[in-house]
Scaffold this motif. Structure first.
Motif, PDB file in Angstrom:
ATOM      1  N   ALA A   8       0.830  -1.206   0.000  1.00 48.42           N
ATOM      2  CA  ALA A   8       0.000   0.000   0.000  1.00 48.42           C
ATOM      3  C   ALA A   8       0.866   1.259   0.000  1.00 48.42           C
ATOM      4  CB  ALA A   8      -0.933  -0.007   1.206  1.00 48.42           C
ATOM      5  N   ALA A   9       1.981   1.228   0.715  1.00 53.50           N
ATOM      6  CA  ALA A   9       2.855   2.400   0.763  1.00 53.50           C
ATOM      7  C   ALA A   9       3.458   2.698  -0.605  1.00 53.50           C
ATOM      8  CB  ALA A   9       3.964   2.185   1.785  1.00 53.50           C
ATOM      9  N   ALA A  10       3.721   1.673  -1.388  1.00 51.60           N
ATOM     10  CA  ALA A  10       4.255   1.899  -2.734  1.00 51.60           C
ATOM     11  C   ALA A  10       3.260   2.680  -3.593  1.00 51.60           C
ATOM     12  CB  ALA A  10       4.587   0.567  -3.402  1.00 51.60           C
ATOM     13  N   ARG A  11       1.997   2.627  -3.246  1.00 49.22           N
ATOM     14  CA  ARG A  11       0.964   3.333  -4.006  1.00 49.22           C
ATOM     15  C   ARG A  11       0.495   4.614  -3.326  1.00 49.22           C
ATOM     16  NH1 ARG A  11       1.755  -1.415  -4.962  1.00 49.22           N
ATOM     17  NH2 ARG A  11       1.154  -2.527  -6.815  1.00 49.22           N
ATOM     18  N   GLY A  12       0.779   4.776  -2.030  1.00 52.28           N
ATOM     19  CA  GLY A  12       0.241   5.926  -1.328  1.00 52.28           C
ATOM     20  C   GLY A  12       1.247   6.774  -0.581  1.00 52.28           C
ATOM     21  N   SER A  13       2.424   6.235  -0.256  1.00 55.59           N
ATOM     22  CA  SER A  13       3.405   6.999   0.507  1.00 55.59           C
ATOM     23  C   SER A  13       4.805   6.507   0.162  1.00 55.59           C
ATOM     24  CB  SER A  13       3.146   6.846   2.010  1.00 55.59           C
ATOM     25  OG  SER A  13       4.172   7.460   2.751  1.00 55.59           O
ATOM     26  N   GLN A  14       5.426   7.190  -0.778  1.00 56.89           N
ATOM     27  CA  GLN A  14       6.773   6.784  -1.183  1.00 56.89           C
ATOM     28  C   GLN A  14       7.754   6.888  -0.014  1.00 56.89           C
ATOM     29  OE1 GLN A  14       7.702   5.320  -4.009  1.00 56.89           O
ATOM     30  NE2 GLN A  14       5.522   5.323  -4.504  1.00 56.89           N
ATOM     31  N   ARG A  15       7.532   7.848   0.875  1.00 56.19           N
ATOM     32  CA  ARG A  15       8.422   8.012   2.021  1.00 56.19           C
ATOM     33  C   ARG A  15       8.337   6.794   2.944  1.00 56.19           C
ATOM     34  NH1 ARG A  15       7.755  13.257   5.562  1.00 56.19           N
ATOM     35  NH2 ARG A  15       5.824  12.190   6.026  1.00 56.19           N
ATOM     36  N   LEU A  16       7.120   6.349   3.260  1.00 58.00           N
ATOM     37  CA  LEU A  16       6.966   5.160   4.097  1.00 58.00           C
ATOM     38  C   LEU A  16       7.522   3.929   3.392  1.00 58.00           C
ATOM     39  CD1 LEU A  16       5.945   3.655   6.599  1.00 58.00           C
ATOM     40  CD2 LEU A  16       3.718   3.484   5.478  1.00 58.00           C
ATOM     41  N   HIS A  17       7.292   3.811   2.106  1.00 58.89           N
ATOM     42  CA  HIS A  17       7.800   2.656   1.355  1.00 58.89           C
ATOM     43  C   HIS A  17       9.326   2.609   1.423  1.00 58.89           C
ATOM     44  CE1 HIS A  17       8.559   0.223  -2.370  1.00 58.89           C
ATOM     45  NE2 HIS A  17       7.705  -0.536  -1.713  1.00 58.89           N
ATOM     46  N   ALA A  18       9.965   3.762   1.244  1.00 61.22           N
ATOM     47  CA  ALA A  18      11.429   3.806   1.320  1.00 61.22           C
ATOM     48  C   ALA A  18      11.914   3.448   2.727  1.00 61.22           C
ATOM     49  CB  ALA A  18      11.923   5.191   0.923  1.00 61.22           C
ATOM     50  N   ARG A  19      11.207   3.913   3.751  1.00 58.53           N
ATOM     51  CA  ARG A  19      11.595   3.590   5.132  1.00 58.53           C
ATOM     52  C   ARG A  19      11.437   2.100   5.410  1.00 58.53           C
ATOM     53  NH1 ARG A  19       8.957   7.150   9.527  1.00 58.53           N
ATOM     54  NH2 ARG A  19      10.382   5.923  10.784  1.00 58.53           N
ATOM     55  N   LEU A  20      10.369   1.499   4.891  1.00 60.38           N
ATOM     56  CA  LEU A  20      10.177   0.058   5.103  1.00 60.38           C
ATOM     57  C   LEU A  20      11.267  -0.745   4.407  1.00 60.38           C
ATOM     58  CD1 LEU A  20       6.302  -0.266   4.752  1.00 60.38           C
ATOM     59  CD2 LEU A  20       7.648  -0.646   6.822  1.00 60.38           C
ATOM     60  N   LEU A  21      11.616  -0.363   3.184  1.00 59.43           N
ATOM     61  CA  LEU A  21      12.663  -1.081   2.455  1.00 59.43           C
ATOM     62  C   LEU A  21      14.025  -0.922   3.121  1.00 59.43           C
ATOM     63  CD1 LEU A  21      11.675  -0.382  -1.253  1.00 59.43           C
ATOM     64  CD2 LEU A  21      11.458  -2.527   0.003  1.00 59.43           C
ATOM     65  N   ALA A  22      14.258   0.210   3.793  1.00 59.81           N
ATOM     66  CA  ALA A  22      15.539   0.450   4.447  1.00 59.81           C
ATOM     67  C   ALA A  22      15.581  -0.091   5.875  1.00 59.81           C
ATOM     68  CB  ALA A  22      15.823   1.958   4.462  1.00 59.81           C
ATOM     69  N   HIS A  23      14.453  -0.575   6.386  1.00 60.64           N
ATOM     70  CA  HIS A  23      14.396  -1.052   7.771  1.00 60.64           C
ATOM     71  C   HIS A  23      15.282  -2.283   7.950  1.00 60.64           C
ATOM     72  CE1 HIS A  23      12.672  -2.703  11.490  1.00 60.64           C
ATOM     73  NE2 HIS A  23      12.330  -1.446  11.743  1.00 60.64           N
ATOM     74  N   ARG A  24      15.954  -2.335   9.086  1.00 55.51           N
ATOM     75  CA  ARG A  24      16.887  -3.430   9.362  1.00 55.51           C
ATOM     76  C   ARG A  24      16.199  -4.786   9.392  1.00 55.51           C
ATOM     77  NH1 ARG A  24      18.391  -5.733  14.169  1.00 55.51           N
ATOM     78  NH2 ARG A  24      17.144  -4.211  15.298  1.00 55.51           N
ATOM     79  N   GLN A  25      15.027  -4.890  10.005  1.00 54.74           N
ATOM     80  CA  GLN A  25      14.327  -6.166  10.127  1.00 54.74           C
ATOM     81  C   GLN A  25      13.391  -6.432   8.952  1.00 54.74           C
ATOM     82  OE1 GLN A  25      16.164  -7.670  12.615  1.00 54.74           O
ATOM     83  NE2 GLN A  25      14.245  -8.489  13.383  1.00 54.74           N
ATOM     84  N   PHE A  26      12.582  -5.436   8.612  1.00 54.01           N
ATOM     85  CA  PHE A  26      11.534  -5.642   7.603  1.00 54.01           C
ATOM     86  C   PHE A  26      12.051  -5.530   6.179  1.00 54.01           C
ATOM     87  CE2 PHE A  26       8.638  -3.711  11.019  1.00 54.01           C
ATOM     88  CZ  PHE A  26       8.421  -4.948  11.590  1.00 54.01           C
ATOM     89  N   GLY A  27      13.080  -4.735   5.946  1.00 56.15           N
ATOM     90  CA  GLY A  27      13.572  -4.468   4.593  1.00 56.15           C
ATOM     91  C   GLY A  27      13.915  -5.714   3.789  1.00 56.15           C
ATOM     92  N   PRO A  28      14.788  -6.585   4.310  1.00 58.29           N
ATOM     93  CA  PRO A  28      15.136  -7.783   3.545  1.00 58.29           C
ATOM     94  C   PRO A  28      13.928  -8.667   3.240  1.00 58.29           C
ATOM     95  CG  PRO A  28      16.702  -7.456   5.328  1.00 58.29           C
ATOM     96  CD  PRO A  28      15.594  -6.462   5.524  1.00 58.29           C
ATOM     97  N   MET A  29      13.025  -8.794   4.208  1.00 58.96           N
ATOM     98  CA  MET A  29      11.829  -9.616   4.019  1.00 58.96           C
ATOM     99  C   MET A  29      10.960  -9.038   2.894  1.00 58.96           C
ATOM    100  SD  MET A  29       8.838 -10.221   6.838  1.00 58.96           S
ATOM    101  CE  MET A  29       8.769  -8.479   7.169  1.00 58.96           C
TER     102      MET A  29
END
Length: 154
Positions: free
Chosen positions: A71-92
């Motif tokens: 959903a963030a990829a479609r509504g919040s690029q900032r949140l999407h980038a933060r999720l992808l860069a997150h230490r735990q969630f990013g790789p998953m």
């Protein structure tokens, strides 16, 4: 019947007009979706549920985090980038987006949490069929999860 190419003079091919050699104009930026706010809301709500799922047994974390990234990829690029860069969630998230893959560690953890929840349900539910229904659903999810590929090594 084919048409012969135009004759060339001794100096070589005719020069191309300057407009043809310039780069094509870039299209205007994509207009934001009118449902961007709904994607934004879904992204943050599912992330919140995923965070709550870390401490609440029976509430899954991974599916909510993956839904949040979608959903963030479609509504919040900032949140999407933060999720992808997150230490735990990013790789998953990157493994899921690239390969539809779930790590073996995540599979083991998910199935063991489902087994623990099933045991708790059988110990605490007022009717056996209530626990059996929940356990059957978790069993179907566990089978689906184990059928997902694992991320490539590297």
């Amino acid at each position: 019947m084919s048409v012969p190419p135009p004759p060339q003079d001794a100096a070589g091919p005719a020069p191309t007009p300057p407009a043809a050699t310039e780069a094509a104009p870039t299209p205007p930026p994509a207009r934001p979706s009118r449902f961007r706010w709904a994607w934004w809301l879904l992204a943050y709500a599912s992330l919140g549920l995923g965070i709550v799922g870390i401490v609440v047994p029976g509430l899954p974390t991974v599916p909510f985090v993956l839904l949040s990234a979608y959903a963030a990829a479609r509504g919040s690029q900032r949140l999407h980038a933060r999720l992808l860069a997150h230490r735990q969630f990013g790789p998953m998230i990157r493994d899921w987006q690239a390969h539809g893959a779930v790590s073996r560690r995540a599979k083991r953890l998910a199935v063991s949490m489902m087994a623990l929840c099933a045991a708790i349900m059988f110990l605490t539910s007022p009717k056996w069929w209530m626990a059996a229904t929940g356990t059957a659903i978790m069993t179907a999810v566990a089978i689906w999860l184990w059928r997902r590929p694992e991320p490539p090594a590297g």
